[in-house]
Scaffold this motif. Sequence first.
Motif, PDB file in Angstrom:
ATOM      1  N   PRO A 136       0.646  -1.753   0.264  1.00 29.87           N
ATOM      2  CA  PRO A 136       0.015  -0.059  -0.469  1.00 29.87           C
ATOM      3  C   PRO A 136       0.771   1.072   0.175  1.00 29.87           C
ATOM      4  O   PRO A 136       1.951   1.419   0.681  1.00 29.87           O
ATOM      5  CB  PRO A 136      -0.857  -0.468   1.202  1.00 29.87           C
ATOM      6  CG  PRO A 136      -1.158  -1.428   1.753  1.00 29.87           C
ATOM      7  CD  PRO A 136       0.230  -2.007   1.380  1.00 29.87           C
ATOM      8  N   LEU A 137       0.962   2.310  -0.804  1.00 25.94           N
ATOM      9  CA  LEU A 137       1.302   3.726  -0.964  1.00 25.94           C
ATOM     10  C   LEU A 137       0.675   4.030   0.768  1.00 25.94           C
ATOM     11  O   LEU A 137      -0.230   4.076   1.282  1.00 25.94           O
ATOM     12  CB  LEU A 137       0.481   4.619  -2.113  1.00 25.94           C
ATOM     13  CG  LEU A 137       1.184   3.642  -3.306  1.00 25.94           C
ATOM     14  CD1 LEU A 137       0.530   4.914  -4.343  1.00 25.94           C
ATOM     15  CD2 LEU A 137       2.189   3.659  -3.472  1.00 25.94           C
ATOM     16  N   ASN A 138       1.968   5.069   1.086  1.00 30.14           N
ATOM     17  CA  ASN A 138       2.371   5.082   2.124  1.00 30.14           C
ATOM     18  C   ASN A 138       2.391   6.524   2.302  1.00 30.14           C
ATOM     19  O   ASN A 138       0.946   7.769   2.502  1.00 30.14           O
ATOM     20  CB  ASN A 138       2.904   4.919   3.027  1.00 30.14           C
ATOM     21  CG  ASN A 138       3.188   4.948   4.409  1.00 30.14           C
ATOM     22  OD1 ASN A 138       2.846   5.638   4.515  1.00 30.14           O
ATOM     23  ND2 ASN A 138       3.945   4.089   5.467  1.00 30.14           N
ATOM     24  N   ARG A 139       3.159   7.557   2.123  1.00 35.01           N
ATOM     25  CA  ARG A 139       3.548   8.747   2.487  1.00 35.01           C
ATOM     26  C   ARG A 139       4.445   9.196   1.331  1.00 35.01           C
ATOM     27  O   ARG A 139       5.074   8.821   0.557  1.00 35.01           O
ATOM     28  CB  ARG A 139       4.231   9.028   4.022  1.00 35.01           C
ATOM     29  CG  ARG A 139       3.673   8.622   5.265  1.00 35.01           C
ATOM     30  CD  ARG A 139       2.304   9.445   5.544  1.00 35.01           C
ATOM     31  NE  ARG A 139       1.614   9.783   6.886  1.00 35.01           N
ATOM     32  CZ  ARG A 139       1.271   8.344   7.015  1.00 35.01           C
ATOM     33  NH1 ARG A 139       0.755   7.724   6.902  1.00 35.01           N
ATOM     34  NH2 ARG A 139       0.478   8.639   8.572  1.00 35.01           N
ATOM     35  N   ALA A 153       5.924   3.363  -0.475  1.00 31.86           N
ATOM     36  CA  ALA A 153       5.253   1.749  -0.271  1.00 31.86           C
ATOM     37  C   ALA A 153       5.508   1.391   1.068  1.00 31.86           C
ATOM     38  O   ALA A 153       6.476   1.072   0.932  1.00 31.86           O
ATOM     39  CB  ALA A 153       5.484   1.251  -1.581  1.00 31.86           C
ATOM     40  N   GLY A 154       4.005   1.267   1.764  1.00 30.38           N
ATOM     41  CA  GLY A 154       4.385   0.043   2.724  1.00 30.38           C
ATOM     42  C   GLY A 154       5.362   0.775   4.581  1.00 30.38           C
ATOM     43  O   GLY A 154       5.116   1.755   4.073  1.00 30.38           O
ATOM     44  N   THR A 155       4.994  -0.576   4.883  1.00 29.40           N
ATOM     45  CA  THR A 155       5.850   0.779   5.940  1.00 29.40           C
ATOM     46  C   THR A 155       7.413   1.378   6.333  1.00 29.40           C
ATOM     47  O   THR A 155       8.012   0.702   5.304  1.00 29.40           O
ATOM     48  CB  THR A 155       5.465  -0.609   7.174  1.00 29.40           C
ATOM     49  OG1 THR A 155       4.444  -0.581   7.917  1.00 29.40           O
ATOM     50  CG2 THR A 155       6.106   0.081   8.694  1.00 29.40           C
ATOM     51  N   PHE A 156       7.200   2.541   7.129  1.00 29.19           N
ATOM     52  CA  PHE A 156       9.343   2.652   7.096  1.00 29.19           C
ATOM     53  C   PHE A 156       9.065   2.813   8.210  1.00 29.19           C
ATOM     54  O   PHE A 156       8.570   3.396   9.201  1.00 29.19           O
ATOM     55  CB  PHE A 156       9.529   3.761   5.845  1.00 29.19           C
ATOM     56  CG  PHE A 156       8.619   4.938   5.939  1.00 29.19           C
ATOM     57  CD1 PHE A 156       8.563   5.749   6.874  1.00 29.19           C
ATOM     58  CD2 PHE A 156       7.309   5.007   5.857  1.00 29.19           C
ATOM     59  CE1 PHE A 156       8.833   7.562   6.374  1.00 29.19           C
ATOM     60  CE2 PHE A 156       6.400   6.079   5.779  1.00 29.19           C
ATOM     61  CZ  PHE A 156       6.736   7.306   6.664  1.00 29.19           C
TER      62      PHE A 156
END
Length: 379
Positions: A136-139, A153-156
Amino acid sequence: MANDNYETRLVDAMEVAGMHFDEIDSSPDSLRFTSETGIVTYFENWNEVENWIEGTVFDDPEVEQEVDEILHPEKYEDKEITVLVVQPEMEPEVRQISTGLEALQHEVGGMIEVVYPFDDNVGLIMNEEGKLEGLPLNRGLFDDEGRLYDIIAGTFIVAGLTEDNFGSLTPEQLQKYSELYKQPQMFMKLGRDIVAVPIEPKKQIGTFELFQLKSTPETRYMQFESYDSLTKHGNTVSQSNYGQVYSGKLFSGDTLDSIYERFNLQHPADFRGHSLSVSDVIVMHQNGQDQAYYVDSFGFKQVPEFFSDSPLKKVEELLEDDYGMIDGIINNGDRRKDEEEKKPSVLEKLQEKKKEAAEAEATKPKAVVKDKAQGHSLE
């Protein structure tokens, strides 16, 4: 030469760099190394070996890091640091994590990549293949003029930087980047541009657990069976046949379908089961209630019998006055104790016997005796 361990680390580092140590043709003052292309290099001592490999710049950054990890393991020792973990559609969360590679990979769900978009001593640690894996696109990442130039994309992870490793964020950095990433984003195409649109963050509304059948002879023929097929053969969805494979937080917007999709297409890094499938059980804990759902061939089947193995209910069955009122709470007392408290004392027993004797005497028929002289009956 310092010690054998020191020599071993230098040999290992040279191997990673593509230089093989020729132990047979080497002597203490003539150390022979051969490159992968057959070039032979001699060193007079191990200090020369160290100086050579420390001063070499490798074309491959991974080789450079692996060599550095071998030569300076103290720089890569695991330690706890304070960071921000930013998940899609959620507010940042302050966490204590290890600086070890495995721990970092666990947080982002794969191989890591680090970018440095800020002047501060901070780095963004993310999944190297987040976009390729369809996370999923994140920030968004923005330039100095506020233009979007990339999307994570994804958790960072937002982590501090030291001279040679990741470190804790300072209190000021925690506040700054918590504010920066507080608002989740979604991304839309507007004309020829892609823009970031703020959205409301998800709120935790409960927790959930995933259960999958244990690998036992008893469950062999239950695997991947529909609910109708399972019950048709006299089996039940019993918790004793299952093992927990995951537990996590339940957020607003989460549904059985979204959980099913996530655990088929986007496995969390700490998920150790097989992709969610028929015969698995999803347990939802929210609003003070527990509900279990069987993953059926089509949709989900609510299975309250999954909780029938509850030890508390087993105890309650032994102590409950009314078996029809089993509610998971032992609140009706111990009947055996009540019965013991009602037992009469010895004095009470004697008084009861006297009472019984008196009543028997009062109801006993009277004998008739005749007076021969008078010819009358005497009672």
